[in-house]
Every structure is written in structure tokens, then in C-alpha cells.
Design a protein around this motif. Structure first.
Motif, mmCIF file in Angstrom:
data_model
loop_
_atom_site.group_PDB
_atom_site.id
_atom_site.type_symbol
_atom_site.label_atom_id
_atom_site.label_comp_id
_atom_site.label_asym_id
_atom_site.label_seq_id
_atom_site.Cartn_x
_atom_site.Cartn_y
_atom_site.Cartn_z
ATOM 1 N N ILE A 1 -6.350 8.090 9.227
ATOM 2 C CA ILE A 1 -5.987 7.382 7.909
ATOM 3 C C ILE A 1 -4.632 6.997 8.062
ATOM 4 O O ILE A 1 -4.351 5.671 8.315
ATOM 5 C CB ILE A 1 -5.390 8.277 6.551
ATOM 6 N N ILE A 2 -3.412 7.392 9.063
ATOM 7 C CA ILE A 2 -2.748 7.060 9.512
ATOM 8 C C ILE A 2 -3.293 6.108 10.799
ATOM 9 O O ILE A 2 -2.849 4.597 10.710
ATOM 10 C CB ILE A 2 -1.558 7.950 9.842
ATOM 11 N N PRO A 3 -4.072 6.113 11.830
ATOM 12 C CA PRO A 3 -4.142 5.003 12.148
ATOM 13 C C PRO A 3 -5.061 3.775 12.096
ATOM 14 O O PRO A 3 -4.769 2.222 12.688
ATOM 15 C CB PRO A 3 -5.212 5.701 13.441
ATOM 16 N N SER A 4 -5.516 3.999 10.647
ATOM 17 C CA SER A 4 -6.144 3.040 10.419
ATOM 18 C C SER A 4 -5.153 1.865 9.661
ATOM 19 O O SER A 4 -5.244 0.833 9.941
ATOM 20 C CB SER A 4 -7.546 3.019 9.259
ATOM 21 N N ILE A 5 -4.419 2.362 8.908
ATOM 22 C CA ILE A 5 -3.183 1.880 7.980
ATOM 23 C C ILE A 5 -2.135 1.104 9.546
ATOM 24 O O ILE A 5 -1.805 -0.306 8.733
ATOM 25 C CB ILE A 5 -1.990 2.809 7.706
ATOM 26 N N HIS A 6 -1.752 2.095 10.345
ATOM 27 C CA HIS A 6 -0.954 1.243 11.630
ATOM 28 C C HIS A 6 -1.957 0.034 11.781
ATOM 29 O O HIS A 6 -0.650 -0.628 12.176
ATOM 30 C CB HIS A 6 -0.621 2.096 12.311
ATOM 31 N N VAL B 1 7.810 1.915 5.048
ATOM 32 C CA VAL B 1 8.920 3.913 5.139
ATOM 33 C C VAL B 1 7.619 4.574 5.733
ATOM 34 O O VAL B 1 6.364 4.644 4.849
ATOM 35 C CB VAL B 1 9.369 4.024 3.245
ATOM 36 N N GLU B 2 7.583 5.505 6.688
ATOM 37 C CA GLU B 2 6.627 6.552 6.734
ATOM 38 C C GLU B 2 7.684 8.082 6.493
ATOM 39 O O GLU B 2 7.905 8.216 7.090
ATOM 40 C CB GLU B 2 5.977 5.804 8.187
ATOM 41 N N LEU C 1 1.246 -1.292 0.023
ATOM 42 C CA LEU C 1 0.369 0.036 -0.051
ATOM 43 C C LEU C 1 1.040 0.879 -0.187
ATOM 44 O O LEU C 1 1.685 1.265 0.897
ATOM 45 C CB LEU C 1 -1.110 -0.305 1.338
ATOM 46 N N VAL C 2 0.671 2.368 -1.182
ATOM 47 C CA VAL C 2 1.473 3.651 -0.860
ATOM 48 C C VAL C 2 0.527 4.332 -0.962
ATOM 49 O O VAL C 2 -0.696 4.883 -1.670
ATOM 50 C CB VAL C 2 2.459 3.382 -2.339
ATOM 51 N N ILE C 3 1.006 5.443 0.398
ATOM 52 C CA ILE C 3 -0.203 7.074 -0.006
ATOM 53 C C ILE C 3 0.625 7.852 0.312
ATOM 54 O O ILE C 3 2.316 8.179 -0.020
ATOM 55 C CB ILE C 3 -0.491 6.768 1.494
ATOM 56 N N ASN C 4 -0.092 8.651 -1.066
ATOM 57 C CA ASN C 4 0.870 10.106 -0.747
ATOM 58 C C ASN C 4 0.299 11.127 -0.370
ATOM 59 O O ASN C 4 -0.960 11.458 -1.485
ATOM 60 C CB ASN C 4 1.965 10.448 -1.300
ATOM 61 N N GLY D 1 4.113 7.442 1.699
ATOM 62 C CA GLY D 1 4.319 6.267 2.728
ATOM 63 C C GLY D 1 3.822 4.848 1.825
ATOM 64 O O GLY D 1 3.088 4.595 1.716
ATOM 65 N N ILE D 2 5.051 4.003 3.023
ATOM 66 C CA ILE D 2 5.184 2.935 1.894
ATOM 67 C C ILE D 2 4.586 1.009 2.877
ATOM 68 O O ILE D 2 5.060 1.594 4.190
ATOM 69 C CB ILE D 2 6.131 2.214 1.380
#
Length: 325
Positions: A254-259, A266-267, A187-190, A318-319
């Protein structure tokens, strides 16, 4: 939470001058999806936003890749996808697909699938891909709810400035994104990952106004206007919902759910807490730099860096990978 602010009236007026009054009238459509689409119509390319400034882009590159001349796509291919081939990438909310078209020019990708709600943006993307003679990229104009997510199918799922437009981020990531990635998928986010509906804290608004005062008045004249930007009060909830019901609807999750559902590879935080709001409507002054403009931006960068020492970044690259089963 702020229902209405002074900036709601100012921004509506200047948006009308910049993007046309037909754009403002489109916001009174009763359909949420139509109001969202109108936010990304043809007039969206005529704007004065911070992401258009080359010197700001160099700052992002430096913070993300440690090289001001290497963007995150180049970094992704060189580092996370090194020596990988026959990759399938899915991009959701891809817009005009400039990032995906850039990635499609690498031999690593067998197929890149772009999904977006805007017919105008998909049409523009198709035209660009045809001009570049790219055969490994496809474009789908559709709502995400109508898209068939195949289990264990994709090597990469990309959200570039789009995940903050989706509601119930946790369910999206856990029920659609994680299952559609294969075992080694990424999963890649910008993304903007700051407060929902841009409801910034009083401290952040105070610091944004302090940052605005670092810009000489001559460079604070608003785009397509004779007026100067002298203060910032933030966005009210009412305007946010009317203008684009999808804007930052669940960004804080977004970040709490991804974690929760993925492991970090990478973040990289790259700020935006101050720059985005200071430079909105005045970015056109900084497309081409002289010594005075560069000095002003350097001062603003330093000011934001100091703010970020004690506050989380509003933007993240993040990756992430699926956790070991």
C-alpha cells in the motif's frame, strides 16, 4: 511465513463462541467472495476489537490530528477541504458507511458514493442515512470490477480500513484510482499497511507477548469466555485464506504503491503494531475505564511508542494528491 499456529485453533474456537458456529461453517464455502462476505455479516458487530475502545480512539486522534477530540474526518474537512464545496467523494469497501455518513453531514459534499460487497452492510447504511435524512449519499452493492470508474470525476477517493482487502494494490491505484480523480483530487486512506496476511516478524510477536503481560490477568479474560488470554502466536496462512481470502492480501504494497503514484500531503502513523493484537478479544474490559484499567492502557501505549521508534507503523492515516503533470 507460518502455515498454521496455535492461535489458529484458539481463535477459531473463540470466534465460534463470539459470532456463532454458523459463522465458522460459512468459512467452508468454496467461493472466495462468499467467504469474504461472511467476514462482514451481521455477527461482525458483536465483537471485542481494539477499535471499539474510546481511550484508544483518543490516542489515534492525538497522533493523527494533534487533538484527542478531533477525528480524522473532522481534520480532513477543516484542513484539506477547507472552503471547498460541491465535492464528489467515492468510498470503496465502505462497510456500514459510518465514516461516509459522518462526512455527508458537511455542506462540502455534493455527492458521496459508497461501494461495498456486503448486502447486509449496505442495507444497514441505507437505513442509517434515511434516519438522518441525508440526500447527498448513495449506496452501491457491487464488486469493484463491475463499477464504472469515470475519468477525472471525483474530488476525493476514500479507503477506510478497506484498501488492505484489495489484491494488486499498485494496479488498482494506477489504473483505476488515479485516473478517476480530477486534477486537484485527493486520495485519503485510514489503513492497515503492515505485513501481508498478518505475518508479523518474530520480534513483533515477541513484543506483542511482552505487551500482553502489561495487562493484569483480571482484564485478560476473553470475550464471552471463562478463558484467559496468556499468549499470542500470530495467524497462520491457511486460516487467513480460509477465513477471508481478501484479508491483508497485499497490504505491504500500500504505502510503496501510493508513494509511487501520488505525492504526500499528510501522512500520520498511529501504531497498532502492539495494541491490535494485545487487545483482541479482551477489549470489552476497557470500554469503561477505572484508574487501574487506564493505567494498564497507558503502560501499553508507552510500550508501543517505544517499539515504533525503530519499527514502521502498521496503521497509517494519509492524504495524497496526484503529482503535477
Amino acid at each position: 511465513m507460518r502455515l498454521v499456529t496455535l492461535d489458529d485453533f484458539r481463535d477459531t474456537f473463540f470466534k465460534g463462541k463470539q459470532r456463532g458456529w454458523d459463522f465458522i461453517l460459512s468459512k467452508f464455502n468454496l467461493s472466495n467472495s462468499e467467504r469474504t462476505k461472511s467476514a462482514f455479516n451481521s455477527s461482525a458487530s458483536i465483537s471485542a476489537n481494539w477499535w471499539e475502545i474510546p481511550y484508544v480512539k483518543k490516542r489515534w486522534n492525538k497522533l493523527i490530528t494533534n487533538d484527542e477530540h478531533q477525528n480524522y474526518k473532522q481534520y480532513l474537512v477543516a484542513e484539506a477541504l477547507k472552503d471547498a464545496s460541491n465535492l464528489k467523494l467515492l468510498s470503496l469497501g465502505s462497510g456500514t458507511c459510518s465514516h461516509e455518513i459522518e462526512l455527508a453531514q458537511y455542506d462540502n459534499f455534493e455527492k458521496i458514493t459508497c461501494l461495498d460487497l456486503s448486502e447486509y452492510r449496505i442495507a444497514e447504511a441505507k437505513k442509517t442515512a434515511k434516519q438522518k435524512q441525508l440526500n447527498n449519499i448513495e449506496f452501491i452493492c457491487s464488486n469493484i470490477d463491475d463499477f464504472n470508474f469515470k475519468d477525472d470525476h471525483y474530488d476525493v477517493v476514500l479507503f477506510n480500513a478497506s484498501l488492505h482487502h484489495f489484491k494488486n494494490v499498485d494496479a488498482l491505484l494506477s489504473k483505476k484510482i488515479r485516473p478517476c480523480l480530477n486534477t486537484s483530487g485527493l486520495l485519503v486512506i485510514n489503513e492497515y499497511v503492515g505485513p501481508n496476511r498478518l505475518q508479523f516478524s518474530r520480534l513483533q510477536i515477541q513484543k506483542i507477548n511482552e505487551g500482553l503481560r502489561l495487562i493484569p490477568k483480571t482484564f485478560r479474560k476473553r470475550y464471552k469466555s471463562s478463558s484467559y488470554k496468556n499468549s499470542f502466536s500470530g495467524s497462520g496462512l491457511l486460516r487467513m485464506v480460509i477465513a477471508d481470502p481478501s484479508e491483508c492480501v497485499d497490504s505491504a504494497s500500500i504505502i510503496p504503491s501510493i508513494h509511487k503514484h501520488f505525492d504526500r500531503v499528510v501522512e500520520k502513523p498511529y501504531g497498532g503494531n502492539i495494541l491490535m493484537n494485545v487487545l483482541k478479544d479482551i477489549s470489552h474490559h476497557f470500554i469503561d475505564l477505572n484508574d487501574e484499567k487506564k493505567k494498564a492502557l497507558d503502560a501499553l501505549f508507552e510500550f508501543e511508542d517505544d517499539y515504533l521508534k525503530n519499527n514502521p507503523s502498521d496503521f497509517i492515516f494519509g492524504i495524497y494528491k496526484k503529482p503535477n503533470q
